[in-house]
Design an enzyme around this catalytic site. Sequence first.
Site, PDB file in Angstrom:
ATOM      1  N   GLU A  17       0.812  -1.273  -0.059  1.00 22.79           N
ATOM      2  CA  GLU A  17       0.071  -0.089  -0.112  1.00 22.79           C
ATOM      3  C   GLU A  17       0.979   1.139  -0.080  1.00 22.79           C
ATOM      4  OE1 GLU A  17      -2.968  -0.157   3.261  1.00 22.79           O
ATOM      5  OE2 GLU A  17      -3.723  -1.900   2.375  1.00 22.79           O
ATOM      6  N   ARG A  51      -7.645   5.710 -23.775  1.00 18.09           N
ATOM      7  CA  ARG A  51      -7.854   5.046 -25.081  1.00 18.09           C
ATOM      8  C   ARG A  51      -9.579   4.591 -24.600  1.00 18.09           C
ATOM      9  NH1 ARG A  51      -2.943   1.735 -26.967  1.00 18.09           N
ATOM     10  NH2 ARG A  51      -2.785   1.506 -24.880  1.00 18.09           N
ATOM     11  N   ASP A  78      -3.126   6.682 -38.621  1.00 19.18           N
ATOM     12  CA  ASP A  78      -4.409   6.634 -38.684  1.00 19.18           C
ATOM     13  C   ASP A  78      -4.827   8.396 -38.602  1.00 19.18           C
ATOM     14  OD1 ASP A  78      -4.436   7.506 -35.965  1.00 19.18           O
ATOM     15  OD2 ASP A  78      -4.851   5.624 -35.268  1.00 19.18           O
ATOM     16  N   LYS A  98      -8.536 -12.670 -30.290  1.00 18.92           N
ATOM     17  CA  LYS A  98      -8.834 -13.948 -29.651  1.00 18.92           C
ATOM     18  C   LYS A  98      -7.842 -14.198 -28.741  1.00 18.92           C
ATOM     19  CE  LYS A  98     -11.849 -14.516 -33.470  1.00 18.92           C
ATOM     20  NZ  LYS A  98     -12.869 -15.263 -34.115  1.00 18.92           N
ATOM     21  N   ASP A 129       3.457   8.965 -34.604  1.00 19.01           N
ATOM     22  CA  ASP A 129       2.094   8.519 -33.788  1.00 19.01           C
ATOM     23  C   ASP A 129       2.365   9.030 -32.495  1.00 19.01           C
ATOM     24  OD1 ASP A 129      -0.188   7.269 -33.650  1.00 19.01           O
ATOM     25  OD2 ASP A 129       0.364   5.341 -34.023  1.00 19.01           O
ATOM     26  N   SER A 160       1.980   0.911 -28.432  1.00 24.43           N
ATOM     27  CA  SER A 160       1.618   0.315 -27.108  1.00 24.43           C
ATOM     28  C   SER A 160       2.049  -1.316 -27.485  1.00 24.43           C
ATOM     29  CB  SER A 160      -0.005   0.282 -26.997  1.00 24.43           C
ATOM     30  OG  SER A 160      -0.192  -0.527 -25.839  1.00 24.43           O
ATOM     31  N   THR A 181       0.224  -1.531 -34.604  1.00 25.99           N
ATOM     32  CA  THR A 181       0.031  -0.524 -35.488  1.00 25.99           C
ATOM     33  C   THR A 181       1.336   0.116 -36.335  1.00 25.99           C
ATOM     34  OG1 THR A 181      -1.702   0.531 -34.186  1.00 25.99           O
ATOM     35  CG2 THR A 181      -0.696   2.079 -35.969  1.00 25.99           C
TER      36      THR A 181
HETATM   37  C1  R5P Z   1      -4.358   4.747 -31.976  1.00 23.39           C
HETATM   38  O1  R5P Z   1      -5.212   5.027 -32.445  1.00 23.39           O
HETATM   39  C2  R5P Z   1      -3.065   5.342 -31.532  1.00 23.39           C
HETATM   40  O2  R5P Z   1      -2.875   6.430 -32.341  1.00 23.39           O
HETATM   41  C3  R5P Z   1      -1.909   4.586 -31.588  1.00 23.39           C
HETATM   42  O3  R5P Z   1      -1.777   4.023 -33.115  1.00 23.39           O
HETATM   43  C4  R5P Z   1      -2.329   3.008 -30.923  1.00 23.39           C
HETATM   44  O4  R5P Z   1      -2.744   3.386 -29.623  1.00 23.39           O
HETATM   45  C5  R5P Z   1      -0.890   2.013 -31.078  1.00 23.39           C
HETATM   46  O5  R5P Z   1      -1.290   0.918 -30.139  1.00 23.39           O
HETATM   47  P1  R5P Z   1      -0.517  -0.266 -30.746  1.00 23.39           P
HETATM   48  O6  R5P Z   1       0.852  -0.106 -30.442  1.00 23.39           O
HETATM   49  O7  R5P Z   1      -0.912  -1.510 -29.626  1.00 23.39           O
HETATM   50  O8  R5P Z   1      -0.896  -0.674 -32.093  1.00 23.39           O
END
Ligand code: R5P
Length: 294
Positions: free
Chosen positions: A26, A84, A163, A189, A219, A223, A227
């Site tokens: 804690e 997110r 994106d 999955k 970007d 994560s 992407t």
């Molecule tokens: C998504 O809309 C963000 O702009 C990043 O492209 C996304 O969060 C990246 O996540 P990951 O590395 O898991 O693909």
Amino acid sequence: MEKLITPYCADFGKASIVIKHFPDDESYVLIPEIETLKNKKVRIYHRLYPYPDKRIFELLLILSRLKEQAKEVELFAPYLPYARQDRENKEGEALSADVLCELLKNYGVKKLITYDCHFLPRPGEFSRAGLPIENRSAGPELYAYAKKYFDETREEFVVVSPDEGASYFTENAKGNKAHSLKKVRHESKANGEETGIHADIATMEGEIDVEGKNVCILDDIISTGGTIVRAIEHLKARGAKKVIVGATHGVFAGHRIAEKILNNSCSELFITDSIAVKNAEFDTLFETLELPRD
Ligand code: R5P
């Protein structure tokens, strides 16, 4: 404005808030000489990642004491976690972005200063769940790094965002050509079951002329790296020459994410220090740019 620094931002200056952990893990928080903050404006410097749940709770403990002392409290948290989950894709889903913002507001935060917040469309002043947010962008720093990288060999490059949500990153390219791709997702999955909480990127859409050209992908977050890997594959399949990758937040959620990207035709990977990386070996895989700290 009084600066209060937690141990998770000790690279910003000497930590002025004590955070320790009891044997059962804690958290314990102490703000030394709290009476000197009476009726003062205070800015807390705190990182909320990794271990977001714990870091958020520690922040609430800090705020619980400042609420009764300080005149006004600002929070500087360079990466905002839980951002997110900002809209309901399935009925009954909790919106963590709203819950976190509301919590901060209710605990007395008058303004949040953060970088490339996932649920915000661009840098600027915003409000979410009643919490005023100053959303800054590391885009100019990332672009400047890419420019220097390619300037050394006097090569031109195009900037690509994976994106639409990150398309404002390409605005830094000014005269250079800048483009956005579009993600096509499929449901994740786990053991044959649909988990529905993380949808992998199946492929990318968007015809961009990168034949024989250098590319810099920018970007907000890396994560799982899915992407970026898909974006590199897409661009390489269209004849891209050298591909480099920059992102504001190096979340690197999973095993060897940076290696995965670098092993997939990425010549250079660079992030910012919005999230502190402590592992020295891991650190050498990419460049870390320092964000402005005021
Ligand atoms: C998504 O809309 C963000 O702009 C990043 O492209 C996304 O969060 C990246 O996540 P990951 O590395 O898991 O693909």
